[in-house]
Motif scaffolding. Sequence first.
Motif: not given
Length: 421
Positions: A203-211
């Motif tokens: 079970h993977i936790s991710t972070t996505r950066f958006v403007d």
Amino acid sequence: MYACEEDGQDTPYKTTKSKVDRLDRLTARLAYCISLINGLVTTETRLDRPTLQGLVKDNNIARKTGLSSGYVDQCIDKVLWAWRSYEDRHGEWQYRYNRLVEELQNAEDEEREKIEKRVERLEKNEPSPPTFDHKVSCRLDCRTGRIEKSGSSFCMWMHISTLEKGVTMDVPLNPSYRHLKQLEGAEIDDFEIIRKNGKYYAHISTTRFVDDVETSSYGGIDQGLNRTLAIVLLDGVPREELLYDEKRNLLDKYDDIIAMLQSAMASARHVEPRKLVEYHRMSRKLKQLRGKRNNVSVYHDWLLANKVAEYTDGYTIAIGNTKFRQAQYRGNGMPALRKRIGKWSYGRQRMFIALKRAERGLTTRLLDERNTSNTCHCCGSRLVARKYLDGSSWLQCHSCESKLDADLNAAYNIAAREMTG
């Protein structure tokens, strides 16, 4: 995405028996370490990392479990999260309990018996301190493992430390196309190793950066029963949208089938042993139906969130947040309403909408929607009458004589609260 298969037919993703055995020992040791650390914590313990690290060192937890310092620190983080969550839930419970006891002290004789029953129910539902009696996982980060991409036939691997010092292990993962799409453009923070039905899952936790996107105006969303959402956008000419539910008929169909199966199981429970095979078959089918019903509900909530994100693109949105569902206690005289509200996913819809809008760089807030449904959005008066017609409700204001759908009226008030801050 699952990591390996322990038994069954051979698949190209099957992991060697030695790696499965290592995963068994590692996950069991982590669960043991978490239970030992949890046994050192009480309600008087200061919940911070230095305090727990001191308790772990004084009790030789690392030597007892044979885990590295990185694994032990991750087990400490798991215990800290559990106890902080318990403190939050218990604090909320204590607030409700104190309010109810105060209400009981000031109650009239005819209301005292009803409030006493509510106090008894609340006492039985007091949150208990966290326990780890079964196998449990903790989040693993770069100290003990990582998820790696590869150009080979296995496109992703789980690289983790083992119980042997300096020895690591690589386990192939089997991600679906949906998993790979979710990982595109995202940074992997940490992951958990979960065992279910003979397989290990990552079970993977991710972070996505958006403007952040500059918004043009504000809007409000009100969740309802007969309609899923009422949306109002405040621009030059306010726009209104009522979204009716598309999943209700499907869920009602599954509920009817589940009810029929439960009735048949109740009849077969007290029969002769030779018919118990049929009972167990129905029990497995019931479990499958419940899982399928949940999948249908989640799928339609995702579709709803995509539709809302597209419609509200370019707006700062506020969603009405209420604890009306939690207030529907057993014995309040409204069993039909409790049944309708109990199987509806208000919190999940709000979370999905906020997530889909965040992917577009848009801001979504939760606002208290108290009195938004009984306040006229035109003049702010509460001298209103609510009329019900053809499955919907209308708000008639006696001050300015305006008339509007009650759900849209609430959405207007939510949007105005967001705009005025």
